[in-house]
Design a protein around this motif. Structure first.
Motif, PDB file in Angstrom:
ATOM      1  N   ASN A  77       0.853  -1.185   0.000  1.00  0.00           N
ATOM      2  CA  ASN A  77       0.000   0.000   0.000  1.00  0.00           C
ATOM      3  C   ASN A  77       0.894   1.242   0.000  1.00  0.00           C
ATOM      4  O   ASN A  77       1.704   1.430   0.908  1.00  0.00           O
ATOM      5  CB  ASN A  77      -0.907   0.002   1.230  1.00  0.00           C
ATOM      6  CG  ASN A  77      -1.955   1.086   1.159  1.00  0.00           C
ATOM      7  OD1 ASN A  77      -1.639   2.264   1.076  1.00  0.00           O
ATOM      8  ND2 ASN A  77      -3.222   0.674   1.203  1.00  0.00           N
ATOM      9  N   ARG A  78       0.749   2.060  -1.031  1.00  0.00           N
ATOM     10  CA  ARG A  78       1.621   3.229  -1.168  1.00  0.00           C
ATOM     11  C   ARG A  78       1.420   4.232  -0.028  1.00  0.00           C
ATOM     12  O   ARG A  78       2.351   4.945   0.348  1.00  0.00           O
ATOM     13  CB  ARG A  78       1.350   3.935  -2.499  1.00  0.00           C
ATOM     14  CG  ARG A  78       1.748   3.155  -3.740  1.00  0.00           C
ATOM     15  CD  ARG A  78       1.723   4.052  -4.955  1.00  0.00           C
ATOM     16  NE  ARG A  78       1.979   3.328  -6.189  1.00  0.00           N
ATOM     17  CZ  ARG A  78       1.047   2.922  -7.024  1.00  0.00           C
ATOM     18  NH1 ARG A  78      -0.228   3.170  -6.741  1.00  0.00           N
ATOM     19  NH2 ARG A  78       1.351   2.286  -8.128  1.00  0.00           N
ATOM     20  N   ASN A  79       0.218   4.312   0.495  1.00  0.00           N
ATOM     21  CA  ASN A  79      -0.090   5.308   1.536  1.00  0.00           C
ATOM     22  C   ASN A  79       0.299   4.842   2.937  1.00  0.00           C
ATOM     23  O   ASN A  79       0.824   5.617   3.734  1.00  0.00           O
ATOM     24  CB  ASN A  79      -1.576   5.663   1.504  1.00  0.00           C
ATOM     25  CG  ASN A  79      -1.972   6.337   0.202  1.00  0.00           C
ATOM     26  OD1 ASN A  79      -1.179   7.051  -0.409  1.00  0.00           O
ATOM     27  ND2 ASN A  79      -3.207   6.105  -0.228  1.00  0.00           N
ATOM     28  N   THR A  80       0.036   3.579   3.239  1.00  0.00           N
ATOM     29  CA  THR A  80       0.284   3.086   4.597  1.00  0.00           C
ATOM     30  C   THR A  80       1.553   2.251   4.716  1.00  0.00           C
ATOM     31  O   THR A  80       1.970   1.920   5.826  1.00  0.00           O
ATOM     32  CB  THR A  80      -0.897   2.223   5.055  1.00  0.00           C
ATOM     33  OG1 THR A  80      -0.961   1.038   4.237  1.00  0.00           O
ATOM     34  CG2 THR A  80      -2.211   2.984   4.928  1.00  0.00           C
ATOM     35  N   ALA A  81       2.152   1.898   3.573  1.00  0.00           N
ATOM     36  CA  ALA A  81       3.347   1.046   3.544  1.00  0.00           C
ATOM     37  C   ALA A  81       3.060  -0.375   4.018  1.00  0.00           C
ATOM     38  O   ALA A  81       3.990  -1.149   4.290  1.00  0.00           O
ATOM     39  CB  ALA A  81       4.481   1.653   4.354  1.00  0.00           C
ATOM     40  N   GLU A  82       1.785  -0.740   4.128  1.00  0.00           N
ATOM     41  CA  GLU A  82       1.426  -2.109   4.513  1.00  0.00           C
ATOM     42  C   GLU A  82       1.852  -3.076   3.411  1.00  0.00           C
ATOM     43  O   GLU A  82       1.651  -2.820   2.223  1.00  0.00           O
ATOM     44  CB  GLU A  82      -0.080  -2.220   4.732  1.00  0.00           C
ATOM     45  CG  GLU A  82      -0.540  -3.610   5.138  1.00  0.00           C
ATOM     46  CD  GLU A  82      -2.050  -3.714   5.265  1.00  0.00           C
ATOM     47  OE1 GLU A  82      -2.523  -4.775   5.716  1.00  0.00           O
ATOM     48  OE2 GLU A  82      -2.741  -2.721   4.925  1.00  0.00           O
ATOM     49  N   ILE A  83       2.449  -4.199   3.777  1.00  0.00           N
ATOM     50  CA  ILE A  83       2.905  -5.208   2.828  1.00  0.00           C
ATOM     51  C   ILE A  83       2.187  -6.516   3.104  1.00  0.00           C
ATOM     52  O   ILE A  83       2.103  -6.959   4.263  1.00  0.00           O
ATOM     53  CB  ILE A  83       4.432  -5.421   2.922  1.00  0.00           C
ATOM     54  CG1 ILE A  83       5.173  -4.116   2.593  1.00  0.00           C
ATOM     55  CG2 ILE A  83       4.880  -6.537   1.981  1.00  0.00           C
ATOM     56  CD1 ILE A  83       6.668  -4.223   2.780  1.00  0.00           C
ATOM     57  N   LEU A  84       1.653  -7.125   2.085  1.00  0.00           N
ATOM     58  CA  LEU A  84       0.951  -8.395   2.227  1.00  0.00           C
ATOM     59  C   LEU A  84       1.549  -9.431   1.278  1.00  0.00           C
ATOM     60  O   LEU A  84       1.864  -9.129   0.124  1.00  0.00           O
ATOM     61  CB  LEU A  84      -0.534  -8.224   1.903  1.00  0.00           C
ATOM     62  CG  LEU A  84      -1.361  -7.319   2.823  1.00  0.00           C
ATOM     63  CD1 LEU A  84      -2.775  -7.179   2.283  1.00  0.00           C
ATOM     64  CD2 LEU A  84      -1.388  -7.882   4.241  1.00  0.00           C
ATOM     65  N   ASN A  85       1.708 -10.658   1.755  1.00  0.00           N
ATOM     66  CA  ASN A  85       2.153 -11.788   0.939  1.00  0.00           C
ATOM     67  C   ASN A  85       1.055 -12.839   0.962  1.00  0.00           C
ATOM     68  O   ASN A  85       0.606 -13.241   2.046  1.00  0.00           O
ATOM     69  CB  ASN A  85       3.446 -12.385   1.505  1.00  0.00           C
ATOM     70  CG  ASN A  85       4.607 -11.413   1.424  1.00  0.00           C
ATOM     71  OD1 ASN A  85       5.125 -11.140   0.352  1.00  0.00           O
ATOM     72  ND2 ASN A  85       5.022 -10.890   2.576  1.00  0.00           N
ATOM     73  N   PHE A  86       0.631 -13.306  -0.183  1.00  0.00           N
ATOM     74  CA  PHE A  86      -0.471 -14.269  -0.194  1.00  0.00           C
ATOM     75  C   PHE A  86      -0.458 -15.097  -1.479  1.00  0.00           C
ATOM     76  O   PHE A  86       0.138 -14.732  -2.487  1.00  0.00           O
ATOM     77  CB  PHE A  86      -1.825 -13.545  -0.093  1.00  0.00           C
ATOM     78  CG  PHE A  86      -2.004 -12.456  -1.117  1.00  0.00           C
ATOM     79  CD1 PHE A  86      -2.386 -12.740  -2.414  1.00  0.00           C
ATOM     80  CD2 PHE A  86      -1.751 -11.132  -0.777  1.00  0.00           C
ATOM     81  CE1 PHE A  86      -2.546 -11.738  -3.345  1.00  0.00           C
ATOM     82  CE2 PHE A  86      -1.898 -10.125  -1.710  1.00  0.00           C
ATOM     83  CZ  PHE A  86      -2.303 -10.432  -2.998  1.00  0.00           C
ATOM     84  N   GLY A  87      -1.138 -16.229  -1.400  1.00  0.00           N
ATOM     85  CA  GLY A  87      -1.457 -17.009  -2.586  1.00  0.00           C
ATOM     86  C   GLY A  87      -2.825 -16.581  -3.069  1.00  0.00           C
ATOM     87  O   GLY A  87      -3.652 -16.092  -2.286  1.00  0.00           O
ATOM     88  N   ILE A  88      -3.103 -16.750  -4.333  1.00  0.00           N
ATOM     89  CA  ILE A  88      -4.343 -16.219  -4.897  1.00  0.00           C
ATOM     90  C   ILE A  88      -5.573 -16.797  -4.209  1.00  0.00           C
ATOM     91  O   ILE A  88      -6.597 -16.110  -4.057  1.00  0.00           O
ATOM     92  CB  ILE A  88      -4.400 -16.466  -6.420  1.00  0.00           C
ATOM     93  CG1 ILE A  88      -5.549 -15.681  -7.039  1.00  0.00           C
ATOM     94  CG2 ILE A  88      -4.503 -17.938  -6.745  1.00  0.00           C
ATOM     95  CD1 ILE A  88      -5.430 -14.185  -6.875  1.00  0.00           C
ATOM     96  N   ASN A  89      -5.503 -18.050  -3.746  1.00  0.00           N
ATOM     97  CA  ASN A  89      -6.662 -18.657  -3.090  1.00  0.00           C
ATOM     98  C   ASN A  89      -6.920 -18.092  -1.697  1.00  0.00           C
ATOM     99  O   ASN A  89      -7.978 -18.308  -1.115  1.00  0.00           O
ATOM    100  CB  ASN A  89      -6.477 -20.173  -2.992  1.00  0.00           C
ATOM    101  CG  ASN A  89      -6.491 -20.844  -4.350  1.00  0.00           C
ATOM    102  OD1 ASN A  89      -7.161 -20.380  -5.269  1.00  0.00           O
ATOM    103  ND2 ASN A  89      -5.747 -21.919  -4.490  1.00  0.00           N
ATOM    104  N   HIS A  90      -5.935 -17.364  -1.157  1.00  0.00           N
ATOM    105  CA  HIS A  90      -6.078 -16.805   0.185  1.00  0.00           C
ATOM    106  C   HIS A  90      -6.233 -15.285   0.150  1.00  0.00           C
ATOM    107  O   HIS A  90      -6.162 -14.633   1.188  1.00  0.00           O
ATOM    108  CB  HIS A  90      -4.869 -17.172   1.057  1.00  0.00           C
ATOM    109  CG  HIS A  90      -4.465 -18.604   0.955  1.00  0.00           C
ATOM    110  ND1 HIS A  90      -3.170 -19.039   1.102  1.00  0.00           N
ATOM    111  CD2 HIS A  90      -5.217 -19.716   0.718  1.00  0.00           C
ATOM    112  CE1 HIS A  90      -3.123 -20.347   0.942  1.00  0.00           C
ATOM    113  NE2 HIS A  90      -4.357 -20.781   0.723  1.00  0.00           N
ATOM    114  N   LEU A  91      -6.417 -14.761  -1.028  1.00  0.00           N
ATOM    115  CA  LEU A  91      -6.459 -13.304  -1.205  1.00  0.00           C
ATOM    116  C   LEU A  91      -7.550 -12.668  -0.338  1.00  0.00           C
ATOM    117  O   LEU A  91      -7.326 -11.666   0.338  1.00  0.00           O
ATOM    118  CB  LEU A  91      -6.690 -12.967  -2.687  1.00  0.00           C
ATOM    119  CG  LEU A  91      -6.848 -11.496  -3.068  1.00  0.00           C
ATOM    120  CD1 LEU A  91      -5.608 -10.713  -2.666  1.00  0.00           C
ATOM    121  CD2 LEU A  91      -7.093 -11.361  -4.559  1.00  0.00           C
TER     122      LEU A  91
END
Length: 230
Positions: A77-91
């Protein structure tokens, strides 16, 4: 996305196909994030990794929930700098994206999958581009990369390129007609011909006869112009 049937391809072809697959997957997310940024915020995809066909045994890629993955996407997220890692089935489990956004992501990824499979089949069939590209055609970067990498074009890219080539030919023809008209406007004092069977027209080669017919059809009747162009 199902594993590609790459056993019939060379190592170099597999490498190039994987590179193309990566670009298509990343592009799928970019399209959706741009479409829905007003509702989901400023997200961007910053990484995509493939653990390979033996991922169940060797993969070190983990989802936010700790599950082992074959394919892992990383978004920021450009605004909050939140980073998420996921597989498409867990999106859905790890984002607050709406159902509309999730459906669109799956739609774009499915379209990407179909194009990758199409490229793979064309590789197996030794597909080659059988049309000449005029120098005046500006080839889109995505198509240029495919051609430079020696990869087949998808049907949609092939159609797009064919349309660009046709537009270039049409533009050249229009320019040619304009040039001929400009010359004819300066040549009004020269004799205007009307070819008949008695004029010697049929002593010419067939392609020369056709050329003269085309010129007359365009309204060019100047003997000087036709002789110079012939």
């Amino acid at each position: 996305m199902e594993a590609l049937l790459t056993k019939e391809l060379t190592e170099d072809q597999v490498r190039k196909l994987r590179k193309y697959e990566r670009e298509k997957r990343i592009r799928a997310f970019q399209i959706v994030f741009e479409m829905h940024k007003e509702t989901i915020g400023e997200w961007e995809i910053t990484d995509y990794q493939d653990a390979g066909e033996s991922w169940r045994k060797v993969s070190k890629l983990k989802c936010e929930c700790g599950r082992t993955l074959r394919y892992r996407y990383t978004v920021t997220n450009r605004n909050t700098a939140e980073i998420l890692n996921f597989g498409i089935n867990h999106l859905k489990e790890h984002t607050n994206f709406s159902d509309d956004v999730l459906r669109e992501i799956n739609k774009q990824l499915n379209a990407a999958r179909k194009e990758v499979e199409e490229i793979e089949l064309r590789l197996k069939e030794d597909w080659e581009l059988d049309i000449e590209i005029p120098e005046t055609v500006i080839i889109p970067d995505s198509i240029k990369r495919m051609l430079n990498d020696g990869l087949p074009l998808s049907k949609s890219d092939e159609y797009h390129l064919s349309s660009l080539i046709q537009e270039a030919y049409n533009a050249t023809w229009e320019t040619s007609k304009t040039t001929i008209k400009d010359i004819e406007d300066l040549d009004r004092n020269y004799t205007i011909i009307r070819v008949t069977p008695k004029s010697g027209f049929y002593d010419l080669w067939e392609h020369e006869q056709q050329f003269i017919n085309d010129m007359l059809y365009l309204g060019v009747g100047s003997t000087m112009i036709i002789a110079e162009q012939l």
